[in-house]
Design a protein around this motif. Structure first.
Motif, PDB file in Angstrom:
ATOM      1  N   ARG A 265       0.825  -1.212   0.000  1.00 27.12           N
ATOM      2  CA  ARG A 265       0.000   0.000   0.000  1.00 27.12           C
ATOM      3  C   ARG A 265       0.852   1.252   0.000  1.00 27.12           C
ATOM      4  NH1 ARG A 265      -2.906   3.482  -1.010  1.00 27.12           N
ATOM      5  NH2 ARG A 265      -5.095   3.791  -0.509  1.00 27.12           N
ATOM      6  N   HIS A 266       2.003   1.218   0.653  1.00 30.22           N
ATOM      7  CA  HIS A 266       2.884   2.387   0.714  1.00 30.22           C
ATOM      8  C   HIS A 266       3.383   2.802  -0.662  1.00 30.22           C
ATOM      9  CE1 HIS A 266       2.769   2.951   4.910  1.00 30.22           C
ATOM     10  NE2 HIS A 266       3.597   1.983   5.263  1.00 30.22           N
ATOM     11  N   ASP A 267       3.453   1.859  -1.594  1.00 31.48           N
ATOM     12  CA  ASP A 267       3.927   2.191  -2.937  1.00 31.48           C
ATOM     13  C   ASP A 267       2.975   3.151  -3.637  1.00 31.48           C
ATOM     14  OD1 ASP A 267       6.250   0.557  -2.860  1.00 31.48           O
ATOM     15  OD2 ASP A 267       5.010  -1.214  -3.217  1.00 31.48           O
ATOM     16  N   PHE A 268       1.712   3.154  -3.243  1.00 30.87           N
ATOM     17  CA  PHE A 268       0.741   4.069  -3.830  1.00 30.87           C
ATOM     18  C   PHE A 268       0.578   5.340  -3.007  1.00 30.87           C
ATOM     19  CE2 PHE A 268      -0.260   0.036  -5.779  1.00 30.87           C
ATOM     20  CZ  PHE A 268      -0.602   0.377  -7.071  1.00 30.87           C
ATOM     21  N   ASP A 269       0.855   5.267  -1.712  1.00 27.43           N
ATOM     22  CA  ASP A 269       0.769   6.466  -0.866  1.00 27.43           C
ATOM     23  C   ASP A 269       1.845   7.484  -1.221  1.00 27.43           C
ATOM     24  OD1 ASP A 269      -1.436   5.734   0.671  1.00 27.43           O
ATOM     25  OD2 ASP A 269      -0.208   4.609   2.094  1.00 27.43           O
ATOM     26  N   ASP A 270       2.998   6.989  -1.638  1.00 26.51           N
ATOM     27  CA  ASP A 270       4.117   7.858  -1.974  1.00 26.51           C
ATOM     28  C   ASP A 270       4.009   8.300  -3.436  1.00 26.51           C
ATOM     29  OD1 ASP A 270       7.115   8.650  -1.099  1.00 26.51           O
ATOM     30  OD2 ASP A 270       7.125   7.968  -3.176  1.00 26.51           O
TER      31      ASP A 270
ATOM     32  N   LEU B 101      -8.046   9.811  -4.928  1.00 25.19           N
ATOM     33  CA  LEU B 101      -8.486   8.423  -5.003  1.00 25.19           C
ATOM     34  C   LEU B 101      -7.421   7.401  -4.626  1.00 25.19           C
ATOM     35  CD1 LEU B 101     -10.327   8.791  -8.435  1.00 25.19           C
ATOM     36  CD2 LEU B 101     -11.398   8.712  -6.168  1.00 25.19           C
ATOM     37  N   THR B 102      -6.227   7.849  -4.263  1.00 21.53           N
ATOM     38  CA  THR B 102      -5.156   6.888  -4.028  1.00 21.53           C
ATOM     39  C   THR B 102      -4.512   7.036  -2.651  1.00 21.53           C
ATOM     40  OG1 THR B 102      -4.652   6.839  -6.398  1.00 21.53           O
ATOM     41  CG2 THR B 102      -2.972   5.997  -4.912  1.00 21.53           C
ATOM     42  N   LYS B 103      -3.905   8.166  -2.380  1.00 25.31           N
ATOM     43  CA  LYS B 103      -3.191   8.362  -1.118  1.00 25.31           C
ATOM     44  C   LYS B 103      -4.155   8.277   0.056  1.00 25.31           C
ATOM     45  CE  LYS B 103      -0.260  11.700   1.341  1.00 25.31           C
ATOM     46  NZ  LYS B 103       0.686  10.658   1.820  1.00 25.31           N
ATOM     47  N   ARG B 104      -3.740   7.598   1.121  1.00 25.73           N
ATOM     48  CA  ARG B 104      -4.588   7.470   2.304  1.00 25.73           C
ATOM     49  C   ARG B 104      -4.540   8.742   3.144  1.00 25.73           C
ATOM     50  NH1 ARG B 104      -2.440   1.774   4.538  1.00 25.73           N
ATOM     51  NH2 ARG B 104      -0.495   2.773   3.897  1.00 25.73           N
TER      52      ARG B 104
ATOM     53  N   GLY C 297       1.048  19.553   4.352  1.00 23.17           N
ATOM     54  CA  GLY C 297       1.236  18.754   3.149  1.00 23.17           C
ATOM     55  C   GLY C 297       0.572  17.395   3.206  1.00 23.17           C
ATOM     56  N   SER C 298      -0.006  17.041   4.364  1.00 14.61           N
ATOM     57  CA  SER C 298      -0.704  15.763   4.490  1.00 14.61           C
ATOM     58  C   SER C 298      -2.013  15.786   3.717  1.00 14.61           C
ATOM     59  CB  SER C 298      -0.992  15.451   5.967  1.00 14.61           C
ATOM     60  OG  SER C 298       0.189  15.268   6.701  1.00 14.61           O
TER      61      SER C 298
END
Length: 380
Positions: free
Chosen positions: A118-123, A277-280, A317-318
């Motif tokens: 999941r982290h690969d899409f958060d970044d 739609l992607t980053k949590r 920036g969050s």
């Protein structure tokens, strides 16, 4: 829009498809003995090979690694122990890729594997790198095969099901269509009949069935959420039975199979897809009626004056969720203040920020360029 028109106008012309195949399709039924269903894999490979020769670019999101590994290790049911799950995935992923490689070789397709968390899409940088890698694999004549990295994923970073991985991949690639292949004919209504076209996914939540297989983690609820993420971005999604003969070939000819989901009229760009739609999210802002109308109806930035509550701990920036007075999510955006600062200035006009913060501040809490409004709430 009738389903036939949607399929003809949006699905048939699509050239980049993300296809998700679940564990229940890739493994044999219990009465047939444990193991991967090599006949199904061969049939799937033939369809992918045919479509590839017709100019389609297909990205495959494949489950089944844990199930395949359990068979090779002699484990009779899906483990509950995390370490055992990871070990089974490590063994099974190799087995699954070997079968896919062998099945696709006659069609001149190589196989490229991406294991993701999941982290690969958060970044944001990793999000873009996924797209770049998949694009290059297509250029090199490979079928990109994506799966969750079960061997290292833990509860905080796992997708929970590859349906979500498929939706996030579709948005990362800006693919025109997501096809979720499963073991049911589509979304079923209260009479057990297939819903041909879904125009509003939220209205269909009550139709979801809760049954699931003993090996997979997903269900219709995750498929609906995945379809929502894709249609919010302006792309089409389909849920269909994977064992229907030549299902992919028939879908791409416009045949009415499964359930088709109507996309929103807008198409989000890559950055907006990542934000909305992607980053949590790390927190939530509740806003009053005036601020909600300004953001949703008029495309304005979010100002502190309209914020009524702040939840969560976050930094400048969050990503935060914005909710209207009824608690409905109306958008997501990158915030200009941390959580403590936001609580300090909420409800204030911008000319009072310096006094409250002890320094000059941004006029906007979330600038409109960093704010994505949900298509289901937008009226413009």
């Amino acid at each position: 829009m009738p389903s036939s028109s949607l399929r003809r106008e949006r699905l048939v012309p699509a050239r980049h498809l993300v296809v998700k195949v679940g564990t229940a399709l890739l493994t044999r039924d219990a009465d047939e003995g444990p193991g991967l269903d090599t006949e199904f894999i061969a049939a799937l490979a033939k369809q992918i090979g045919t479509l590839s020769k017709q100019g389609y670019e297909i990205t495959l999101v494949s489950s089944g690694a844990v199930g395949a590994g359990c068979v090779e290790l002699g484990v009779e049911k899906r483990p509950e122990d995390v370490a055992e799950l990871q070990a089974a995935a490590a063994v099974g992923q190799r087995r699954l890729m070997t079968h896919l490689h062998d099945a696709l070789k006659p069609y001149g397709l190589r196989v490229g594997q991406l294991l993701l968390t999941r982290h690969d899409f958060d970044d944001r940088e990793r999000f873009l790198n996924i797209r770049n890698c998949v694009t290059k694999l297509h250029e090199l004549g490979c079928l990109p095969v994506l799966n969750e990295n079960d061997s290292v994923a833990v509860d905080e970073i796992r997708f929970g099901d590859n349906d979500l991985l498929a939706a996030l991949t579709t948005n990362a690639l800006a693919a025109e269509a997501l096809i979720l292949l499963t073991t049911v004919d589509g979304l079923l209504d209260d009479d057990g009949k297939v819903v041909d076209l879904v125009e509003n996914i939220q209205e269909q939540i009550g139709l979801v069935r809760t049954e699931g297989s003993s090996w997979g983690r997903g269900g219709m609820s995750t498929k609906l959420e995945s379809a929502r993420l894709v249609t919010e971005a302006g792309e089409v999604a389909v849920i269909a039975h994977g064992r229907e003969k030549n299902v992919l070939l028939r879908l791409m000819k416009g045949e009415k199979l499964g359930t088709c989901f109507l996309p929103s009229e807008r198409k989000l760009d890559s950055r907006s897809r990542w934000i909305g739609l992607t980053k949590r999210p790390d927190g939530t802002l509740s806003v009053d009626t005036g601020a909600s109308a300004a953001v949703v109806d008029n495309g304005k930035s979010l100002l502190a004056k309209g914020i009524t509550d702040v939840t969560g701990r976050f930094e400048r920036g969050s990503l935060v969720v914005v909710r209207d007075p009824q608690g409905r999510e109306i958008g997501r955006g990158l915030i200009n203040y941390n959580s403590d600062e936001t609580r300090s200035i909420m409800g204030l006009d911008s000319d009072r920020f310096a006094e409250r913060l002890g320094r000059p501040g941004f006029t906007e809490v979330i600038h409109r360029d960093n704010l994505v409004v949900m298509a289901s709430t937008a009226t413009h």
